[in-house]
Design a protein around this motif. Structure first.
Motif, PDB file in Angstrom:
ATOM      1  N   VAL A   1     -46.519 -94.341 -17.171  1.00  0.00           N
ATOM      2  CA  VAL A   1     -47.339 -93.907 -16.015  1.00  0.00           C
ATOM      3  C   VAL A   1     -48.100 -92.470 -16.300  1.00  0.00           C
ATOM      4  CG1 VAL A   1     -47.393 -93.394 -13.567  1.00  0.00           C
ATOM      5  CG2 VAL A   1     -46.053 -95.396 -14.475  1.00  0.00           C
ATOM      6  N   ASP A   2     -47.352 -91.668 -16.768  1.00  0.00           N
ATOM      7  CA  ASP A   2     -47.964 -90.227 -16.977  1.00  0.00           C
ATOM      8  C   ASP A   2     -48.907 -90.170 -18.226  1.00  0.00           C
ATOM      9  OD1 ASP A   2     -46.330 -89.108 -15.199  1.00  0.00           O
ATOM     10  OD2 ASP A   2     -44.860 -88.085 -16.510  1.00  0.00           O
ATOM     11  N   ALA A   3     -48.984 -91.177 -18.938  1.00  0.00           N
ATOM     12  CA  ALA A   3     -49.848 -91.181 -19.971  1.00  0.00           C
ATOM     13  C   ALA A   3     -51.080 -92.285 -19.582  1.00  0.00           C
ATOM     14  CB  ALA A   3     -49.235 -91.755 -21.452  1.00  0.00           C
TER      15      ALA A   3
ATOM     16  N   THR B   1     -36.968 -93.456 -17.198  1.00  0.00           N
ATOM     17  CA  THR B   1     -37.747 -92.713 -18.013  1.00  0.00           C
ATOM     18  C   THR B   1     -38.808 -93.188 -18.855  1.00  0.00           C
ATOM     19  OG1 THR B   1     -35.630 -91.694 -18.626  1.00  0.00           O
ATOM     20  CG2 THR B   1     -37.272 -91.297 -20.189  1.00  0.00           C
ATOM     21  N   ALA B   2     -38.737 -94.628 -19.314  1.00  0.00           N
ATOM     22  CA  ALA B   2     -39.783 -95.114 -19.967  1.00  0.00           C
ATOM     23  C   ALA B   2     -41.004 -95.324 -19.022  1.00  0.00           C
ATOM     24  CB  ALA B   2     -39.303 -96.438 -20.507  1.00  0.00           C
ATOM     25  N   THR B   3     -40.789 -95.698 -17.808  1.00  0.00           N
ATOM     26  CA  THR B   3     -41.682 -95.836 -16.508  1.00  0.00           C
ATOM     27  C   THR B   3     -42.610 -94.492 -16.559  1.00  0.00           C
ATOM     28  OG1 THR B   3     -40.548 -97.457 -15.536  1.00  0.00           O
ATOM     29  CG2 THR B   3     -42.035 -96.138 -14.200  1.00  0.00           C
TER      30      THR B   3
ATOM     31  N   ASP C   1     -40.337 -92.582  -7.970  1.00  0.00           N
ATOM     32  CA  ASP C   1     -40.585 -91.348  -8.168  1.00  0.00           C
ATOM     33  C   ASP C   1     -41.131 -91.363  -9.746  1.00  0.00           C
ATOM     34  OD1 ASP C   1     -39.963 -90.063  -5.905  1.00  0.00           O
ATOM     35  OD2 ASP C   1     -37.967 -89.500  -6.498  1.00  0.00           O
ATOM     36  N   ALA C   2     -40.673 -92.317 -10.424  1.00  0.00           N
ATOM     37  CA  ALA C   2     -41.108 -91.983 -11.884  1.00  0.00           C
ATOM     38  C   ALA C   2     -42.772 -92.748 -12.304  1.00  0.00           C
ATOM     39  CB  ALA C   2     -40.344 -92.985 -12.730  1.00  0.00           C
ATOM     40  N   GLY C   3     -43.190 -93.596 -10.959  1.00  0.00           N
ATOM     41  CA  GLY C   3     -44.335 -93.872 -11.089  1.00  0.00           C
ATOM     42  C   GLY C   3     -44.420 -95.439 -10.799  1.00  0.00           C
TER      43      GLY C   3
END
Length: 214
Positions: free
Chosen positions: A81-83, A75-77, A105-107
């Motif tokens: 990454v999204d930010a 979740t933190a990843t 998948d999370a980045g």
């Protein structure tokens, strides 16, 4: 979209360490302190702390554990990454396919195991800073094993879109502009897609896309 920043030539690679075990963070900090081209700029014991520390320090690489109390590493990843805050290199004890795919998948742009040689950790951080995607051989075998005998590769819509642009010859920066995402996000999608389809570089990925008519 957060603006990409590059580490100035000769500047150390700024790293944040994320692990819920203080003794592991201490050992990693001592390992990284022994080299001149890497600098630890922050530490965190869980996902919530990791996001706060990364926002405050803006590192180049986050060395991320997966299983932690509170917010986990996956979740933190995803949030980091999204930010567009930093590249994430996973360092964990788990080599099962579900966790590997979840992290990619999370980045995450790389996946190392805690039983790796110390030099492999150093080289992994340096590789991520160069835009590469280091994956521990055992983790890579786990991914390949799930694909053995199957041609049904499941790509996300964005992974397929990015691979299509790679086939068209676009560089990461061009893909980022075309899709309105950061270069870090492009790299994350490519790392995940390469692992899923079993290729090691852009040329192999482009050939795979051609063969499968993506």
């Amino acid at each position: 979209m957060p603006e990409e920043t590059e580490t100035p030539a000769g500047a150390p690679i700024k790293v944040v360490l994320v692990d819920d075990h203080a003794v592991i963070r201490m050992g990693l900090a001592q390992l990284l302190a022994a080299v001149s081209d890497i600098e630890v700029v922050g530490e965190a014991a869980n996902g919530e702390e990791a996001i706060a520390v990364v926002e405050a320090t803006r590192p180049d690489v986050v060395l991320m554990d997966l299983q932690m109390p509170g917010m986990d590493g996956v979740t933190a990843t995803r949030r980091i990454v999204d930010a567009g805050l930093a590249d994430v290199l996973v360092l964990t004890s788990f080599s099962d396919n579900e966790r590997i795919v979840g992290a990619l998948d999370a980045g995450a742009v790389g996946y190392l195991l805690k039983d790796a040689d110390p030099d492999d950790v150093l080289d992994g951080i340096r590789a991520v800073s160069r835009g590469e995607s280091p994956i521990h051989p055992r983790a890579a075998r786990a991914l390949i094993g799930t694909r053995a005998g199957s041609t049904n590769v499941q790509l996300t819509a964005r992974e397929a879109e990015v691979l299509g642009l790679v086939k068209d010859g676009l560089a990461n920066k061009q893909i980022a502009r075309r899709l309105g995402i950061s270069e870090r996000t492009v790299k994350a999608h490519l790392t995940s897609a390469f692992a899923r389809i079993g290729v090691a570089d852009r040329t192999q990925a482009a050939l795979w896309v051609e063969r499968h008519g993506l």
